[in-house]
Design a protein around this motif. Sequence first.
Motif, PDB file in Angstrom:
ATOM      1  N   PHE B  10     -25.531 -34.716 -40.656  1.00  0.00           N
ATOM      2  CA  PHE B  10     -25.765 -35.452 -41.626  1.00  0.00           C
ATOM      3  C   PHE B  10     -27.328 -35.913 -42.043  1.00  0.00           C
ATOM      4  O   PHE B  10     -27.730 -36.305 -41.036  1.00  0.00           O
ATOM      5  N   ASP B  11     -28.056 -35.904 -43.005  1.00  0.00           N
ATOM      6  CA  ASP B  11     -29.419 -36.232 -43.474  1.00  0.00           C
ATOM      7  C   ASP B  11     -29.002 -37.537 -43.402  1.00  0.00           C
ATOM      8  O   ASP B  11     -28.046 -38.269 -43.534  1.00  0.00           O
ATOM      9  N   LYS B 125     -35.692 -36.445 -40.852  1.00  0.00           N
ATOM     10  CA  LYS B 125     -36.912 -36.505 -40.859  1.00  0.00           C
ATOM     11  C   LYS B 125     -37.729 -37.910 -41.180  1.00  0.00           C
ATOM     12  O   LYS B 125     -36.945 -38.888 -41.849  1.00  0.00           O
ATOM     13  N   GLY B 126     -38.855 -38.106 -40.819  1.00  0.00           N
ATOM     14  CA  GLY B 126     -39.452 -39.605 -41.104  1.00  0.00           C
ATOM     15  C   GLY B 126     -39.993 -40.009 -40.005  1.00  0.00           C
ATOM     16  O   GLY B 126     -40.171 -39.386 -38.981  1.00  0.00           O
ATOM     17  N   GLU B 148     -31.054 -37.058 -34.310  1.00  0.00           N
ATOM     18  CA  GLU B 148     -32.212 -36.301 -34.025  1.00  0.00           C
ATOM     19  C   GLU B 148     -33.073 -36.697 -35.312  1.00  0.00           C
ATOM     20  O   GLU B 148     -32.957 -36.470 -36.390  1.00  0.00           O
ATOM     21  N   ILE B 149     -34.133 -37.217 -34.897  1.00  0.00           N
ATOM     22  CA  ILE B 149     -35.223 -37.431 -35.733  1.00  0.00           C
ATOM     23  C   ILE B 149     -36.579 -36.701 -35.681  1.00  0.00           C
ATOM     24  O   ILE B 149     -36.971 -36.537 -34.476  1.00  0.00           O
ATOM     25  N   THR B 157     -35.842 -25.430 -36.794  1.00  0.00           N
ATOM     26  CA  THR B 157     -35.308 -26.966 -36.382  1.00  0.00           C
ATOM     27  C   THR B 157     -33.666 -26.946 -36.464  1.00  0.00           C
ATOM     28  O   THR B 157     -33.066 -27.161 -35.496  1.00  0.00           O
ATOM     29  N   TYR B 158     -33.063 -26.403 -37.194  1.00  0.00           N
ATOM     30  CA  TYR B 158     -31.544 -26.445 -37.300  1.00  0.00           C
ATOM     31  C   TYR B 158     -31.001 -25.602 -36.462  1.00  0.00           C
ATOM     32  O   TYR B 158     -29.841 -25.695 -35.669  1.00  0.00           O
TER      33      TYR B 158
END
Lengths: 229, 229
Positions: B10-11, B125-126, B148-149, B157-158
């Motif tokens: 999940f994002d 991300k962030g 995972e950040i 990435t995926y």
Amino acid sequence: MSHTLTTIAFDADDTLWHNEQYFQLTQHHFKMLLADYCEPDHLAERLLAAEKRNLSHFGYGVKGFTLSMIETAFEVSDGKVPSSVIKQIMDAGRDMLAAPVDLLPGVADTLETLAGKYKLAVITKGDLFDQERKVAQSGLGDFFDVVEIVSEKETSTYTRIFRAIGDGPEHSMMVGNSLKSDVIPALNAGAWGVYVPHELTWELEHAEEPSEQERYKKFESLGDVLSLI
Amino acid sequence: MSHTLTTIAFDADDTLWHNEQYFQLTQHHFKMLLADYCEPDHLAERLLAAEKRNLSHFGYGVKGFTLSMIETAFEVSDGKVPSSVIKQIMDAGRDMLAAPVDLLPGVADTLETLAGKYKLAVITKGDLFDQERKVAQSGLGDFFDVVEIVSEKETSTYTRIFRAIGDGPEHSMMVGNSLKSDVIPALNAGAWGVYVPHELTWELEHAEEPSEQERYKKFESLGDVLSLI
């Protein structure tokens, strides 16, 4: 060595490349910018207090440091700092984010010797984005099997990472310039801890040297790690 | 489903909890602070341009956004913005870093249903530090096997993450509110891509909806994911 060593991890800032020097240069600049409002030593104290206080909001890294400088400028000037000075602080922070990655002596050769023989990792705290930039610009990226950027380096951090990437802490070594963040928590996790002091170390990273023990070593330069293996 | 699904990722922002609303509230405040210098729509344009330009220096996240607001304030006022306004911008940024984590409807129940049956992950991300804070404050941490950040969400990435944490992209699903960062690169990696739009989405995250295909789904709410499995 009672357990075979299979994984060697390195701190990044001031272990693989210079970093603290850019913070100190920027602080010097900051003191000149605020000279009309605050005596330099007192300013350094106030900035350190702001950094400490803000760690739990900003974490480590240049962006948080920039915001702490701006905050300190407001504090010491009772809000009278002109916006032109704030602009210069912003520019100084931005310059740090674009600073060249300047390797410490012997680093590239040492990694080249170790690569392929051990699993090599970077374990660094700080700003994800900026640390990735430095790994990329360093030219060292290909030597490393893993780059772990973490928000804090505690005993549990090393236990978790050495289990995930290698054969557990007993088979792993951490090399770094911070007793507090690199060496002591790695020793506590059961790994080897190798201390390679850098002449400049941020005040918040100071700690007592550990007592003499089989898994603790102190070296003058990163290349001396090769004597261990 | 031709391959068994084993991993669901999940994002975080605006998929698990509200986020963009805080950016928009802060921007509203920013427009009022700069009202003497700049017409609101033009200010929004200039801020977006600064954010875009600064992504390659600051990465994603609140600290970079705060610095971009300060920079824009200098720009639109030709350096005349009073330092008291800069101070208020700083405070607004700091408030964002302390904003409560407000879960989206159905999120906790959905994760509870899936936990134990699938490997669950957050891929976001962030800013490392701020995202970790939000995971911790969300109370959802225990549902996830992996958090995972990352600094950027690309196809590679995926591929990398789904290989490392699960059984590869073919057995993995990515759920998120950004077509650009969550859905399209996950589909390109060979995973399932599930789009759950949020009413507020940052302009830089917009992308064309993918063509109809077996591995792409669009749902109104996160809970609808349960219908797939």
